[in-house]
Every structure is written in structure tokens, then in C-alpha cells.
Motif scaffolding. Structure first.
Motif, mmCIF file in Angstrom:
data_model
loop_
_atom_site.group_PDB
_atom_site.id
_atom_site.type_symbol
_atom_site.label_atom_id
_atom_site.label_comp_id
_atom_site.label_asym_id
_atom_site.label_seq_id
_atom_site.Cartn_x
_atom_site.Cartn_y
_atom_site.Cartn_z
ATOM 1 N N TYR A 25 -34.931 -3.823 -26.249
ATOM 2 C CA TYR A 25 -34.197 -2.721 -25.638
ATOM 3 C C TYR A 25 -32.758 -3.164 -25.400
ATOM 4 O O TYR A 25 -32.489 -4.330 -25.099
ATOM 5 C CB TYR A 25 -34.814 -2.320 -24.294
ATOM 6 C CG TYR A 25 -36.171 -1.673 -24.406
ATOM 7 C CD1 TYR A 25 -36.300 -0.330 -24.756
ATOM 8 C CD2 TYR A 25 -37.326 -2.403 -24.168
ATOM 9 C CE1 TYR A 25 -37.554 0.263 -24.860
ATOM 10 C CE2 TYR A 25 -38.582 -1.819 -24.268
ATOM 11 C CZ TYR A 25 -38.686 -0.490 -24.614
ATOM 12 O OH TYR A 25 -39.931 0.093 -24.721
ATOM 13 N N SER A 26 -31.851 -2.225 -25.525
ATOM 14 C CA SER A 26 -30.470 -2.442 -25.127
ATOM 15 C C SER A 26 -30.334 -1.900 -23.706
ATOM 16 O O SER A 26 -30.770 -0.777 -23.431
ATOM 17 C CB SER A 26 -29.524 -1.711 -26.073
ATOM 18 O OG SER A 26 -28.185 -1.902 -25.674
ATOM 19 N N VAL A 27 -29.757 -2.697 -22.798
ATOM 20 C CA VAL A 27 -29.776 -2.339 -21.381
ATOM 21 C C VAL A 27 -28.392 -2.485 -20.762
ATOM 22 O O VAL A 27 -27.708 -3.483 -20.956
ATOM 23 C CB VAL A 27 -30.754 -3.237 -20.587
ATOM 24 C CG1 VAL A 27 -30.912 -2.709 -19.160
ATOM 25 C CG2 VAL A 27 -32.097 -3.334 -21.276
ATOM 26 N N ASP A 28 -27.995 -1.467 -20.005
ATOM 27 C CA ASP A 28 -26.839 -1.558 -19.117
ATOM 28 C C ASP A 28 -27.376 -1.581 -17.694
ATOM 29 O O ASP A 28 -28.251 -0.779 -17.339
ATOM 30 C CB ASP A 28 -25.901 -0.362 -19.292
ATOM 31 C CG ASP A 28 -25.137 -0.410 -20.608
ATOM 32 O OD1 ASP A 28 -24.989 -1.513 -21.159
ATOM 33 O OD2 ASP A 28 -24.713 0.654 -21.083
ATOM 34 N N ALA A 29 -26.865 -2.487 -16.865
ATOM 35 C CA ALA A 29 -27.330 -2.606 -15.489
ATOM 36 C C ALA A 29 -26.240 -2.175 -14.511
ATOM 37 O O ALA A 29 -25.076 -2.553 -14.664
ATOM 38 C CB ALA A 29 -27.754 -4.045 -15.189
ATOM 39 N N VAL A 30 -26.620 -1.368 -13.536
ATOM 40 C CA VAL A 30 -25.730 -0.990 -12.437
ATOM 41 C C VAL A 30 -26.485 -1.238 -11.140
ATOM 42 O O VAL A 30 -27.717 -1.382 -11.129
ATOM 43 C CB VAL A 30 -25.283 0.485 -12.523
ATOM 44 C CG1 VAL A 30 -24.430 0.717 -13.755
ATOM 45 C CG2 VAL A 30 -26.487 1.429 -12.531
ATOM 46 N N TYR A 31 -25.743 -1.271 -10.024
ATOM 47 C CA TYR A 31 -26.342 -1.725 -8.774
ATOM 48 C C TYR A 31 -26.224 -0.716 -7.640
ATOM 49 O O TYR A 31 -26.535 -1.035 -6.491
ATOM 50 C CB TYR A 31 -25.721 -3.066 -8.373
ATOM 51 C CG TYR A 31 -25.741 -4.059 -9.517
ATOM 52 C CD1 TYR A 31 -26.925 -4.680 -9.896
ATOM 53 C CD2 TYR A 31 -24.586 -4.332 -10.253
ATOM 54 C CE1 TYR A 31 -26.973 -5.559 -10.969
ATOM 55 C CE2 TYR A 31 -24.618 -5.210 -11.326
ATOM 56 C CZ TYR A 31 -25.815 -5.814 -11.676
ATOM 57 O OH TYR A 31 -25.859 -6.686 -12.736
ATOM 58 N N ASN A 32 -25.780 0.488 -7.955
ATOM 59 C CA ASN A 32 -25.768 1.555 -6.957
ATOM 60 C C ASN A 32 -25.854 2.904 -7.670
ATOM 61 O O ASN A 32 -25.610 3.019 -8.866
ATOM 62 C CB ASN A 32 -24.523 1.471 -6.063
ATOM 63 C CG ASN A 32 -23.240 1.701 -6.827
ATOM 64 O OD1 ASN A 32 -22.935 2.824 -7.240
ATOM 65 N ND2 ASN A 32 -22.463 0.643 -7.044
ATOM 66 N N GLY A 33 -26.205 3.932 -6.895
ATOM 67 C CA GLY A 33 -26.433 5.241 -7.481
ATOM 68 C C GLY A 33 -25.196 5.902 -8.045
ATOM 69 O O GLY A 33 -25.273 6.634 -9.039
ATOM 70 N N GLN A 34 -24.045 5.659 -7.420
ATOM 71 C CA GLN A 34 -22.829 6.283 -7.928
ATOM 72 C C GLN A 34 -22.469 5.756 -9.308
ATOM 73 O O GLN A 34 -22.094 6.520 -10.200
ATOM 74 C CB GLN A 34 -21.657 6.041 -6.964
ATOM 75 C CG GLN A 34 -20.377 6.760 -7.364
ATOM 76 C CD GLN A 34 -20.571 8.257 -7.503
ATOM 77 O OE1 GLN A 34 -20.978 8.932 -6.548
ATOM 78 N NE2 GLN A 34 -20.296 8.812 -8.681
#
Length: 224
Positions: A25-34
Motif C-alpha cells: 500500500y502507498s500511505v500518507d500519514a497525518v496526525y490530526n483531523g484537520q
């Protein structure tokens, strides 16, 4: 297949990204809902993994905004809470599935496969072009002569080419879709993986070729 992971626990996020990438899988990670909302507005994803408890904007609010906007992207909710009311609220808000922490990684992968498969016909898991077949569940490229299990980036590049046969895909598009728009990967890395794929196609006596259009991109075409 490209996923967005929104999880504010950094160590868990890093572990999930590593496992997902290992499973092609190619994945982008973010750490908050905004940030999750911003990424979903700017980029195209095949699925989203949302933690419920996140700073700025919680996962349920992100989900509700997506569904209000008419975005039907598959969503898997993660939560540390086990109460049934939280599960029901997530499903009623438009989630495709939920998973309660802690969870087994094999179960996470199975849930992701199930929710993304529901978006299309099961036959879409097998892509055929001329005498080659790409299995999107096992990541296996095969022909009457044999088969190879493709590595992560190889699989994703060939998947894009086989979904769009005879259509030119720019190098920038490969970088954006597979490596992510904020990646520092060089354009030459695409050529490297194209080279790997060409060798495998040759070994399989494939009746197709990856044709290069100089300084533009690549297309998958039948060998005449």
C-alpha cells in the motif's frame, strides 16, 4: 492502492505505515483531523483509516464532513473505546467498518481489503491485459509462462498502467500517486522501477510492453 492514515499516536502511526507499505500500500500519514480533511481535499485516495480521538478535529467529525460533501471513500475507524455506542455512532455516521485498539495487524489488513473490495466488483481484484494477469490481492503478476510476486512500488506502477492500458501516464503522476506529493523522491526513481518491471515482463514472455514517451511518461501497450 493509496491510503490516508490519520492517527495521532506517533509510534502506532509509524508502525502501521511500515506494515502497510510492506503489504504494497502507498500511505500518507497525518496526525490530526484537520490535516486529514486537507489531504483528502487535495489528493485522491482509495481508502482512509481514521482514529476517532484526534486533536483539532476528531475522526467522527472528519467522517461526517466527508459524507456531507458526498465523498463515499471507504473509511475504517480506529478507536481505543470498546463501548457499543461508539461503534454504532461511527457506523451510523457513514463508516464502512471499525476496529478497536489493540488489534492484530492481520485483522487490520483483512478489514482494509474487505472495505476497499466492496467499492467495486470482486472481478476488479484481477486485472487482465493481453496475456498477463495482475492479482491485486496477492500482488502476483503472471502469464502462461510463470509468475512473479511484485514488490510494493512495482505493483503500484503496473496496477496504474494496467488499469489505463494504451494511455500515457506522466512521471509526475506516478510520483504523486505512489510516493505522495510531499515526497522528496527524484523522477529517476520511476525509471528504475519501470526497468524492473520490463525485465519481469520479458521473463514472462508478456505480449505487452511499457512504452516510454521521452520526458513525458509511460504507457502499457500490446506488442504488435
Amino acid at each position: 492502492m493509496r491510503l490516508l492514515l490519520a492517527e495521532d499516536e506517533i509510534e502506532l502511526s509509524n508502525a502501521l505505515v511500515a506494515i502497510l507499505k510492506h503489504n504494497n500500500y502507498s500511505v500518507d500519514a497525518v496526525y490530526n483531523g484537520q490535516d486529514a480533511l486537507d489531504y483528502l481535499e487535495a489528493e485522491n485516495y482509495d481508502g482512509v483509516i481514521l482514529d476517532i480521538m484526534m486533536p483539532k478535529v476528531d475522526g467522527l467529525t472528519v467522517l461526517k464532513q466527508l459524507r456531507t460533501q458526498g465523498n463515499n471513500i471507504p473509511v475504517l475507524m480506529l478507536t481505543a473505546k470498546s463501548e457499543i455506542d461508539d461503534r454504532v455512532l461511527g457506523l451510523d455516521s457513514g463508516a464502512d467498518d471499525y476496529l478497536t485498539k489493540p488489534f492484530a495487524m492481520k485483522e487490520l489488513l483483512a478489514r482494509i481489503r474487505a472495505m476497499t473490495r466492496r467499492q467495486g466488483d470482486v472481478s476488479d481484484m484481477i486485472i487482465n491485459f493481453e496475456n498477463i494477469t495482475l492479482n491485486r490481492l496477492t500482488f502476483e503478476l503472471s502469464s502462461p509462462k510463470g509468475s512473479f510476486r511484485l514488490a510494493n512500488k512495482e505493483f503500484q506502477i503496473l496496477e496504474m498502467l494496467m488499469i489505463n492500458p494504451n494511455h500515457l501516464i506522466s512521471t509526475d503522476r506516478f510520483l504523486e500517486k505512489i510516493w505522495g506529493y510531499d515526497s522528496d523522491a527524484e523522477i529517476s526513481v520511476v525509471w528504475v522501477y519501470i526497468s524492473y518491471l520490463r525485465k519481469k515482463l520479458t521473463a514472462l514472455d508478456a505480449k505487452v510492453q511499457i512504452k516510454a514517451s521521452r520526458n513525458i511518461g509511460y504507457s502499457l501497450e500490446a506488442v504488435l
